[in-house]
Design an enzyme around this catalytic site. Structure first.
Site, PDB file in Angstrom:
ATOM      1  N   ARG A  84       0.850  -1.180   0.000  1.00 42.44           N
ATOM      2  CA  ARG A  84       0.000   0.000   0.000  1.00 42.44           C
ATOM      3  C   ARG A  84       0.891   1.237   0.000  1.00 42.44           C
ATOM      4  NH1 ARG A  84      -2.907   2.824   5.005  1.00 42.44           N
ATOM      5  NH2 ARG A  84      -3.761   4.545   3.799  1.00 42.44           N
ATOM      6  N   HIS A 129      -2.991  11.002   1.017  1.00 45.74           N
ATOM      7  CA  HIS A 129      -2.440  10.744   2.354  1.00 45.74           C
ATOM      8  C   HIS A 129      -1.844  12.060   2.868  1.00 45.74           C
ATOM      9  CE1 HIS A 129      -0.950   7.251   5.066  1.00 45.74           C
ATOM     10  NE2 HIS A 129      -0.658   8.362   5.706  1.00 45.74           N
ATOM     11  N   GLU A 174      -7.012   8.087   6.735  1.00 47.17           N
ATOM     12  CA  GLU A 174      -7.400   8.732   7.986  1.00 47.17           C
ATOM     13  C   GLU A 174      -7.988  10.126   7.784  1.00 47.17           C
ATOM     14  OE1 GLU A 174      -4.532   8.394  11.170  1.00 47.17           O
ATOM     15  OE2 GLU A 174      -4.357   6.237  10.895  1.00 47.17           O
ATOM     16  N   ASN A 316      -7.580   1.697   9.615  1.00 45.24           N
ATOM     17  CA  ASN A 316      -6.301   1.601  10.310  1.00 45.24           C
ATOM     18  C   ASN A 316      -6.594   1.336  11.777  1.00 45.24           C
ATOM     19  OD1 ASN A 316      -5.286   2.441   7.862  1.00 45.24           O
ATOM     20  ND2 ASN A 316      -4.662   4.487   8.561  1.00 45.24           N
ATOM     21  N   TYR A 318      -4.566   0.632  15.578  1.00 46.92           N
ATOM     22  CA  TYR A 318      -3.305   0.549  16.313  1.00 46.92           C
ATOM     23  C   TYR A 318      -3.486   0.260  17.792  1.00 46.92           C
ATOM     24  CZ  TYR A 318      -0.754   2.751  12.407  1.00 46.92           C
ATOM     25  OH  TYR A 318      -0.181   3.039  11.197  1.00 46.92           O
ATOM     26  N   GLU A 386      -3.679  -0.394   8.088  1.00 45.99           N
ATOM     27  CA  GLU A 386      -2.460  -0.092   8.856  1.00 45.99           C
ATOM     28  C   GLU A 386      -2.556  -0.710  10.234  1.00 45.99           C
ATOM     29  OE1 GLU A 386      -1.344   4.053   9.281  1.00 45.99           O
ATOM     30  OE2 GLU A 386      -1.781   4.421   7.163  1.00 45.99           O
TER      31      GLU A 386
HETATM   32  C1  PNW Z   1      -1.229   6.902  10.872  1.00 41.10           C
HETATM   33  N1  PNW Z   1      -3.430   8.654  16.658  1.00 41.10           N
HETATM   34  O1  PNW Z   1      -1.314   8.078  11.607  1.00 41.10           O
HETATM   35  C2  PNW Z   1      -0.901   7.382   9.482  1.00 41.10           C
HETATM   36  O2  PNW Z   1      -1.801   6.906   8.521  1.00 41.10           O
HETATM   37  C3  PNW Z   1       0.503   7.126   9.059  1.00 41.10           C
HETATM   38  O3  PNW Z   1       0.875   8.018   8.047  1.00 41.10           O
HETATM   39  C4  PNW Z   1       1.394   7.223  10.275  1.00 41.10           C
HETATM   40  O4  PNW Z   1       2.749   7.244   9.959  1.00 41.10           O
HETATM   41  C5  PNW Z   1       1.043   6.040  11.145  1.00 41.10           C
HETATM   42  O5  PNW Z   1      -0.338   6.016  11.463  1.00 41.10           O
HETATM   43  C6  PNW Z   1       1.845   5.972  12.435  1.00 41.10           C
HETATM   44  O6  PNW Z   1       1.559   7.082  13.238  1.00 41.10           O
HETATM   45  C7  PNW Z   1      -1.838   8.135  12.877  1.00 41.10           C
HETATM   46  O7  PNW Z   1      -3.302   9.766  17.235  1.00 41.10           O
HETATM   47  C8  PNW Z   1      -1.775   9.373  13.503  1.00 41.10           C
HETATM   48  O8  PNW Z   1      -3.963   7.692  17.215  1.00 41.10           O
HETATM   49  C9  PNW Z   1      -2.311   9.543  14.749  1.00 41.10           C
HETATM   50  C10 PNW Z   1      -2.908   8.475  15.391  1.00 41.10           C
HETATM   51  C11 PNW Z   1      -2.983   7.224  14.771  1.00 41.10           C
HETATM   52  C12 PNW Z   1      -2.432   7.063  13.518  1.00 41.10           C
END
Ligand code: PNW
Length: 490
Positions: A84, A129, A174, A316, A318, A386
């Site tokens: 991606r 992006h 995002e 995405n 995390y 992601e």
């Molecule tokens: C994503 N949060 O950003 C983005 O899609 C990527 O470009 C970035 O490098 C990656 O995650 C790692 O950070 C985020 O605040 C930005 O939870 C902020 C958050 C989560 C993802």
């Protein structure tokens, strides 16, 4: 009884895709080369170095504009099914206007796509992006509705030039960037707009997404047969105090104000923002003396137009936060104060040392997958666009391996216990890169990149060998996750 399989013996189904992701501004470099126009991220890092932890920029980043073949080889070595990446609007349209198309930009992405296809790797393309052409920001960027047709002309150029080989598209990464860029000032364009900008921008993003989707339907789908979606970030929430109804309510608000903000209009039955947003923003706006709600309203026609504009459910994922209610009634108008919650990392959670917001909360991924099917039904294929872990960039990245092993195990549970149609997991990131406001202080790659080396040498980390193991066995290898338990217990 051995009839119930050990979780480590479960195999990812045929057709499940393993991948890795990057984004143009974070890896390409060559910011002013071969006709590329400046983006809002070029402008932001050049004029506000104080916002970036190490005062760095993406001017050169990983130099992937020149080294893309090495990136493809990294993906190939790990046995990945898909890669991606995002396309830079100002590399293709330097001013953002369709009268000026930069052929060298088109050539670059053609070369990258051809290299992927030649190596048997499926391209998944993010159309936006976050690197808006700076010229469009001078007209207000996402606050000006005129951006909608401009985005659609950009999308048309992508479908026309690349749609013969690209079958999986994402309109936006995002879309919540509208709060980071138009309220929190940690992302470009870095402005504060008193609780109006994030909502005006989200409305224009949703309209742009829907128009690009319908254009694909009307002009390209029949011949190109691809799929389009959008990739919101979904962060899970857990109440601080499980016996507090206020905390449960705050947790529900948090999910809807952050993820539901974009998923409800597209996947929900009304084609509209979540009710809790509409009601509380209207109420707050009234109290604050605004003549109408700071949240724009969609007409019935617009709702019907936005509803259902995704062919698969991309997101995405995390991490998670503990959430409770906070009283923000007398504070400045803002998205955060409309949301009116506080979010914390659990005190005994394993947290990333370099990311300000990430902890390892694998159960959150299963919760998110079940939240999606619970709220919107089990009709879409779910595509995790992601997922990954931040550290200092060491080659022996054992925490990243534990992170990925536990999260992949949650995907297996979603497939085999919850019967959710999981299509893919894409790791952020293929290679270390420019991590926005964290600059080069926070590393996410499966491959290390030496940013002191003018050649930007790429070196596999231990986690890349882990991924190689996963893709060749199609299992979560037991040595990385010593969970000797049957799936019915989990
Ligand atoms: C994503 N949060 O950003 C983005 O899609 C990527 O470009 C970035 O490098 C990656 O995650 C790692 O950070 C985020 O605040 C930005 O939870 C902020 C958050 C989560 C993802």
């Amino acid at each position: 009884d051995n009839n119930i399989p050990l979780i480590n013996n479960l195999t990812f189904p045929d057709g499940f895709l393993f991948g890795a992701a990057t984004a143009a501004y974070q890896i390409e470099g060559a910011w002013n080369v071969d006709g590329k126009g400046p983006s809002i991220w070029d402008e932001f890092t050049h004029t506000h170095p104080e916002i970036i932890t190490d005062h760095s920029t993406g001017d050169d980043a990983c130099k992937s504009y020149y080294k893309y073949k090495e990136d493809v080889q990294a993906a190939k070595t790990m046995g990945l099914d898909s890669y991606r990446f995002s396309m830079s609007w100002p590399r293709i349209m330097p001013t953002g206007f369709p009268d000026n198309i930069n052929q060298k930009g088109i050539d670059y992405y053609n070369n990258l796509i051809n290299e992927l296809v030649d190596n048997g790797i499926m391209p998944l393309v993010t159309m936006y992006h976050w690197d808006l052409p700076q010229n469009l920001q001078t007209y207000g960027g996402w606050l000006n509705e005129s951006i909608v047709p401009l985005y659609v002309s950009y999308a048309r150029v992508l479908f026309e030039n690349f749609g013969d080989r690209v079958k999986w598209w994402l309109t936006f990464n995002e879309p919540q960037f509208v709060s980071l860029g138009y309220e929190f000032r940690v992302m470009a364009p870095g402005i504060f707009t008193n609780g109006t900008g994030p909502y005006i921008a989200s409305t224009n993003v949703l309209k742009a997404h829907a128009r690009a989707y319908h254009m694909y339907d009307e002009e390209f789908r029949e011949s190109q047969k691809g799929k389009i979606s959008i990739a919101p970030n979904i962060m899970w929430g857990l109440p601080v105090n499980v016996t507090s109804l206020d905390d449960w309510e705050a947790t529900a608000r948090y999910l809807l104000f952050y993820a539901g903000w974009f998923t409800d209009p597209i996947y929900g039955k009304d084609g509209d923002y979540p009710k809790v947003m509409r009601e509380s923003i209207a109420e707050n706006s009234k109290r604050q003396g605004f003549p109408k709600s700071r949240l724009p309203t969609f007409t019935e026609e617009e709702k019907n137009y936005i509803k259902g504009t995704a062919d698969y459910f991309a997101f995405n994922a995390y991490t998670a936060f503990l959430v409770n209610k906070s009283n923000t009634e007398n504070l400045t108008p803002s998205w955060a104060h409309d949301l009116a919650i506080s979010a914390y990392e659990g005190s005994n959670w394993l947290i990333s040392n370099t990311s300000s917001w990430e902890s390892v909360a694998p159960i959150s991924l299963r919760s998110i997958m079940n939240w999606i099917t619970g709220r919107y039904g089990n009709k879409y294929e779910l595509f995790i666009t992601e997922n990954g872990f931040a550290d200092k960039g060491q080659l022996n990245d054992t925490k990243r391996i534990t992170y990925l092993a536990t999260y992949l195990t949650e995907v297996l549970k979603a497939i085999f216990i919850d019967e959710i149609k999981m299509k893919a997991l894409t790791v952020w990131s293929l290679i270390d890169n420019f991590e926005w406001a964290d600059g080069y202080t926070s590393k996410w790659g499966l491959y290390h990149v030496d940013f002191n080396d003018p050649e930007r040498k790429r070196t596999p980390k231990a986690s890349s060998h882990f991924m190689e193991n996963v893709t060749s066995t199609r299992k979560v290898p037991k040595k990385f996750l010593p969970l000797d338990v049957t799936i019915d217990l989990l």
